[in-house]
Design a protein around this motif. Structure first.
Motif, PDB file in Angstrom:
ATOM      1  N   GLY A  17      56.559  28.426   1.174  1.00 60.38           N
ATOM      2  CA  GLY A  17      55.909  27.161   1.541  1.00 60.38           C
ATOM      3  C   GLY A  17      56.639  25.966   0.965  1.00 60.38           C
ATOM      4  N   LEU A  18      57.033  26.105  -0.296  1.00 63.51           N
ATOM      5  CA  LEU A  18      57.769  25.012  -0.935  1.00 63.51           C
ATOM      6  C   LEU A  18      59.116  24.789  -0.257  1.00 63.51           C
ATOM      7  N   VAL A  19      59.776  25.911   0.083  1.00 61.45           N
ATOM      8  CA  VAL A  19      61.059  25.794   0.781  1.00 61.45           C
ATOM      9  C   VAL A  19      60.872  25.112   2.127  1.00 61.45           C
ATOM     10  N   CYS A  24      62.270  20.264   5.663  1.00 61.69           N
ATOM     11  CA  CYS A  24      61.989  19.602   6.944  1.00 61.69           C
ATOM     12  C   CYS A  24      61.567  18.160   6.684  1.00 61.69           C
ATOM     13  N   THR A  25      61.867  17.320   7.595  1.00 60.02           N
ATOM     14  CA  THR A  25      61.477  15.910   7.522  1.00 60.02           C
ATOM     15  C   THR A  25      61.428  15.373   8.947  1.00 60.02           C
ATOM     16  N   PHE A  56      64.955  20.254  10.533  1.00 60.85           N
ATOM     17  CA  PHE A  56      64.922  21.367   9.580  1.00 60.85           C
ATOM     18  C   PHE A  56      66.324  21.542   9.019  1.00 60.85           C
ATOM     19  N   TYR A  57      66.403  21.658   7.715  1.00 64.25           N
ATOM     20  CA  TYR A  57      67.705  21.780   7.068  1.00 64.25           C
ATOM     21  C   TYR A  57      67.534  22.545   5.746  1.00 64.25           C
ATOM     22  N   ASN A  58      68.653  23.009   5.249  1.00 62.47           N
ATOM     23  CA  ASN A  58      68.666  23.724   3.977  1.00 62.47           C
ATOM     24  C   ASN A  58      68.963  22.715   2.875  1.00 62.47           C
ATOM     25  N   GLN A  66      68.632   8.287   5.927  1.00 65.71           N
ATOM     26  CA  GLN A  66      68.056   7.497   7.025  1.00 65.71           C
ATOM     27  C   GLN A  66      68.413   6.022   6.864  1.00 65.71           C
ATOM     28  N   TYR A  67      68.828   5.428   7.975  1.00 67.18           N
ATOM     29  CA  TYR A  67      69.115   3.990   8.027  1.00 67.18           C
ATOM     30  C   TYR A  67      68.177   3.341   9.042  1.00 67.18           C
TER      31      TYR A  67
END
Length: 277
Positions: A17-19, A24-25, A56-58, A66-67
């Motif tokens: 869950g923490l991972v 993700c954002t 989703f990313y590692n 983000q800009y």
């Protein structure tokens, strides 16, 4: 299932869950997301891609920068620039700009900084250099009296420099302030010029009024001369027409039929003009 297994599964689920939460954002429509790789020989230089929506990313091998793409307003700290001849002017600029869509990856690849750091370093330098270069081509008087032209040239430089870095220039407020001594000299000069113009206008007005009065008086005098000449001419013509015969005819026309009389020795005698032979 033993208690040990339950604990192990609970820890595993919590870890997953923490991972999941940290991997993700979301990038909304008002921002441009950039996925940057942490590994590889280039370490983020070439492994960059623009991303939007849910990502989703590692987190161990990459991160998301983000800009914002909407208008940014940056109020820079004041600085001074030198005009031609060395006179210092204070500039207190406020810049409005925005990131050009699709340029976020190039901006990060070039500077590898967050937007606040880019503003306080890169953009400030661009703004300062633009004002410095343009101010050095103006004399102090022309810089004060031709601020619109000065700012137009500065905006042209900013538009090009920001565009080369992936940003779009919108507008800037200079808040140009000359030295107090120079401003006092310019104010005195402008006051003298205004007074001279006002005096010239007053002299021109009085001269025009005098010319109008002279023209009016000349017109009246000429009118009187013309009237007198006309009256004299009329009298002259009238005298020419009063011949003895005309006078006698006018006398006869006005005679009431009575002869004039005179008193002789207490009596009355009629005066009769005897024809002369």
């Amino acid at each position: 299932m033993s208690k040990m297994r339950i604990v192990i599964w609970s820890v595993a689920v919590l870890f997953l869950g923490l991972v999941f939460v940290n991997s993700c954002t979301t990038v909304d429509a008002s921002h441009e997301g950039i996925k940057v790789s942490k590994i590889g020989s280039d370490r983020g230089v070439s492994d960059i891609e623009n991303v939007t929506g849910w990502i989703f990313y590692n987190p161990l091998t990459s991160f998301i920068e983000q800009y914002p793409t909407f208008t940014q307003t940056k109020d820079f700290e004041p600085f001074t620039v030198s005009s031609k001849g060395g006179t210092l002017f204070k500039i207190d600029p406020t810049l409005n700009y925005h990131l050009v869509k699709g340029q976020g990856a190039n901006v990060y690849r070039k500077y590898r900084k967050e937007l606040p750091d880019i503003e306080n370093n890169i953009l400030r330098t661009i703004v300062y250099n633009s004002y410095r270069d343009v101010a050095n081509s103006f004399s102090p008087d022309s810089l004060v009296n031709n601020r619109a032209g000065f700012e137009e040239l500065v905006e042209g430089k900013l538009r090009k420099a920001l565009g080369d870095d992936g940003f779009a220039f919108e507008n800037i407020t200079s808040n140009l302030t000359p030295p107090e001594s120079l401003q006092a000299m310019i104010d005195a000069k402008n006051t003298a010029v205004q007074n001279a113009l006002r005096l010239n206008n007053q002299v021109a007005s009085e001269k025009a009024a005098a010319e109008i009065a002279i023209t009016k008086a000349t017109g009246i005098a000429r009118a009187k001369i013309i009237e007198a000449e006309a009256e004299a001419r009329a009298n002259e013509l009238k005298q020419k027409t009063l011949t003895p015969m005309l006078i006698q005819q006018q006398w006869i026309a006005k005679w009431n039929g009575q002869l004039p009389t005179t008193q002789l020795g207490g009596g009355t005698s009629t005066m009769v003009q005897m024809p002369i032979k």
